[in-house]
Design a protein around this motif. Sequence first.
Motif, PDB file in Angstrom:
ATOM      1  N   VAL A 356       0.927  -1.328  -0.055  1.00  0.00           N
ATOM      2  CA  VAL A 356       0.036   0.155  -0.023  1.00  0.00           C
ATOM      3  C   VAL A 356       0.910   1.149  -0.033  1.00  0.00           C
ATOM      4  CG1 VAL A 356      -1.944   1.164   1.310  1.00  0.00           C
ATOM      5  CG2 VAL A 356      -1.753  -1.478   1.101  1.00  0.00           C
ATOM      6  N   PHE A 357       0.724   2.225  -0.846  1.00  0.00           N
ATOM      7  CA  PHE A 357       1.322   3.424  -1.231  1.00  0.00           C
ATOM      8  C   PHE A 357       0.608   4.482  -0.581  1.00  0.00           C
ATOM      9  CE2 PHE A 357       3.432   0.282  -3.862  1.00  0.00           C
ATOM     10  CZ  PHE A 357       4.713   0.912  -4.007  1.00  0.00           C
ATOM     11  N   ILE A 358       1.121   5.359   0.144  1.00  0.00           N
ATOM     12  CA  ILE A 358       0.308   6.525   0.617  1.00  0.00           C
ATOM     13  C   ILE A 358       1.356   7.776   0.368  1.00  0.00           C
ATOM     14  CG2 ILE A 358      -0.796   7.850   2.491  1.00  0.00           C
ATOM     15  CD1 ILE A 358      -1.441   5.312   3.438  1.00  0.00           C
ATOM     16  N   ASP A 359       1.067   8.539  -0.806  1.00  0.00           N
ATOM     17  CA  ASP A 359       2.175   9.507  -1.143  1.00  0.00           C
ATOM     18  C   ASP A 359       1.355  10.873  -0.816  1.00  0.00           C
ATOM     19  OD1 ASP A 359       3.319   7.536  -1.870  1.00  0.00           O
ATOM     20  OD2 ASP A 359       3.519   8.042  -4.107  1.00  0.00           O
ATOM     21  N   ASP A 360       2.133  12.070  -0.620  1.00  0.00           N
ATOM     22  CA  ASP A 360       1.579  13.334  -0.398  1.00  0.00           C
ATOM     23  C   ASP A 360       2.568  14.330  -1.068  1.00  0.00           C
ATOM     24  OD1 ASP A 360       3.613  14.643   1.335  1.00  0.00           O
ATOM     25  OD2 ASP A 360       2.924  12.922   2.757  1.00  0.00           O
ATOM     26  N   ASP A 361       2.225  15.544  -1.422  1.00  0.00           N
ATOM     27  CA  ASP A 361       3.084  16.454  -1.921  1.00  0.00           C
ATOM     28  C   ASP A 361       3.450  17.578  -0.982  1.00  0.00           C
ATOM     29  OD1 ASP A 361       0.718  17.714  -1.446  1.00  0.00           O
ATOM     30  OD2 ASP A 361       0.342  18.958  -3.192  1.00  0.00           O
ATOM     31  N   GLY A 362       3.806  17.052   0.070  1.00  0.00           N
ATOM     32  CA  GLY A 362       4.369  17.842   1.236  1.00  0.00           C
ATOM     33  C   GLY A 362       5.758  18.188   1.085  1.00  0.00           C
ATOM     34  N   PRO A 363       6.379  18.647   2.343  1.00  0.00           N
ATOM     35  CA  PRO A 363       7.682  19.086   2.289  1.00  0.00           C
ATOM     36  C   PRO A 363       8.612  17.714   2.390  1.00  0.00           C
ATOM     37  CG  PRO A 363       7.029  19.391   4.570  1.00  0.00           C
ATOM     38  CD  PRO A 363       5.717  18.941   3.693  1.00  0.00           C
ATOM     39  N   GLY A 364       8.079  16.434   2.854  1.00  0.00           N
ATOM     40  CA  GLY A 364       8.843  15.094   2.930  1.00  0.00           C
ATOM     41  C   GLY A 364       9.371  14.875   4.428  1.00  0.00           C
ATOM     42  N   ILE A 365      10.123  14.327   4.516  1.00  0.00           N
ATOM     43  CA  ILE A 365      10.706  13.895   5.700  1.00  0.00           C
ATOM     44  C   ILE A 365      12.494  13.968   5.637  1.00  0.00           C
ATOM     45  CG2 ILE A 365      11.319  12.135   7.638  1.00  0.00           C
ATOM     46  CD1 ILE A 365       8.447  10.995   7.098  1.00  0.00           C
TER      47      ILE A 365
END
Length: 434
Positions: A356-365
């Motif tokens: 399961v992939f959960i991606d976002d367009d935030g600043p990352g880690i």
Amino acid sequence: MRNLTISLLFMVLIATIGLGWVFDNVYQQFTDHTQQANAEPIAIIEQLGQQIALTLNHMPQPEAFIEQWQSEQGYTVSLSAFDATPLPEMLKTHLKQGQPLLLETEHDLAFYYYLPAKHSLFILRAPALQSASQNNMVQLSLTAAFYLAVLALMVVWLFPLGKRLLAIRRAATLFGQGKLDQRIEVSSISYIRDIETEFNHMADRIEALVQDVKLLSSAVSHDLRTPLARIRFGIDTLQEEDDPVMRKRYEQRISNNVDEMVNLVETLLNYARLDQAMLKLNKSPCQLNELIEECLKNKTCDGIALSFSSATSPAIIYGDRAYLLILFNNLIENALRYGHSNVAIRIEQTDHHITVFIDDDGPGIDPVELSTIFKPFIRGERHRQTTKGFGMGLAIVSRVCEWHQATLSINQSTRLAGASFQVTFQHSNKKYCL
């Protein structure tokens, strides 16, 4: 313990049946060889005695021959009245039929011959070809060799077992002294491999708990100190304030700080309960498409586009549905919190795995924080002041993944350029397909 049981059973079978069979064969061969070696001399002596008996039977005075008999080889002869000889009637009948009788004692061999003309017995005594003491010595030697062989087998079997037990004792002693990194090198041929593996699992678990306690204590002391300081300051200010409006405002701030402390304590209690629930999982076949769709029903997406690409075929995993919902709820909530405008969820599966992939367009880690991001009360430094929460979401996700033997990883999203959380499960057996 299976290896220990099998090896113990194997050793007992070898010691009792195997060695017994070997030594029995050795003794049997020795006895057969002795009997074969003695058979020819006995036949010669028996034939000699029979010829002497025939001669004595026709002699007028056989006693004179008996008196003049001399033998340097230990052979003696004698005459005895037939009726006075204490022999069973069956043996006497056997002698009357012309058959010699051989009686063996510890010291000699006695050959009996019937003299019909004299109605007496001629007795020829010869030295024993092999004394009983020699047989007893052979038996004693073989018995001693048997027990020595059993003892040698026990030593051979116990040596590696004792070595492994000493290794466990040494590791347990060092572990008890506070060296929590102590582990046992598990051998593939160890009798107690299961115990060694369980010891390592126990050590991992205890070390993780100790680290969690240390982390929780430091985090709690830090997170509790701030609201306590604000409450202390608010109370001092409230005592000096007479304006009802300002007093109401300060009271509300104190109430908010108390609520924050209550939430922190509840979070701690929930995490403690979650940590104790690992032995109470109610696992069953779960459909991942339905799980994630259920999670998405209650999500608010203010200004964020949320997409979900479900698996084309049933994606079945074996797990506890309640905790799997917590896992995906936390991951999706985390993506919605840090994402700017897009969050994408998709499921990919192979013959053996489901990811399961959960991606976002935030600043990352930040890569520096990857090693600690799954610890309780840990939040990214650049988000600590701007994001609410106690940093428990990913800690709970990590623990639930551990219970389900799932792999959790974080990468840079190739689609949205933010963070990409990936949870990989073992594909459940086809019989669980819904």
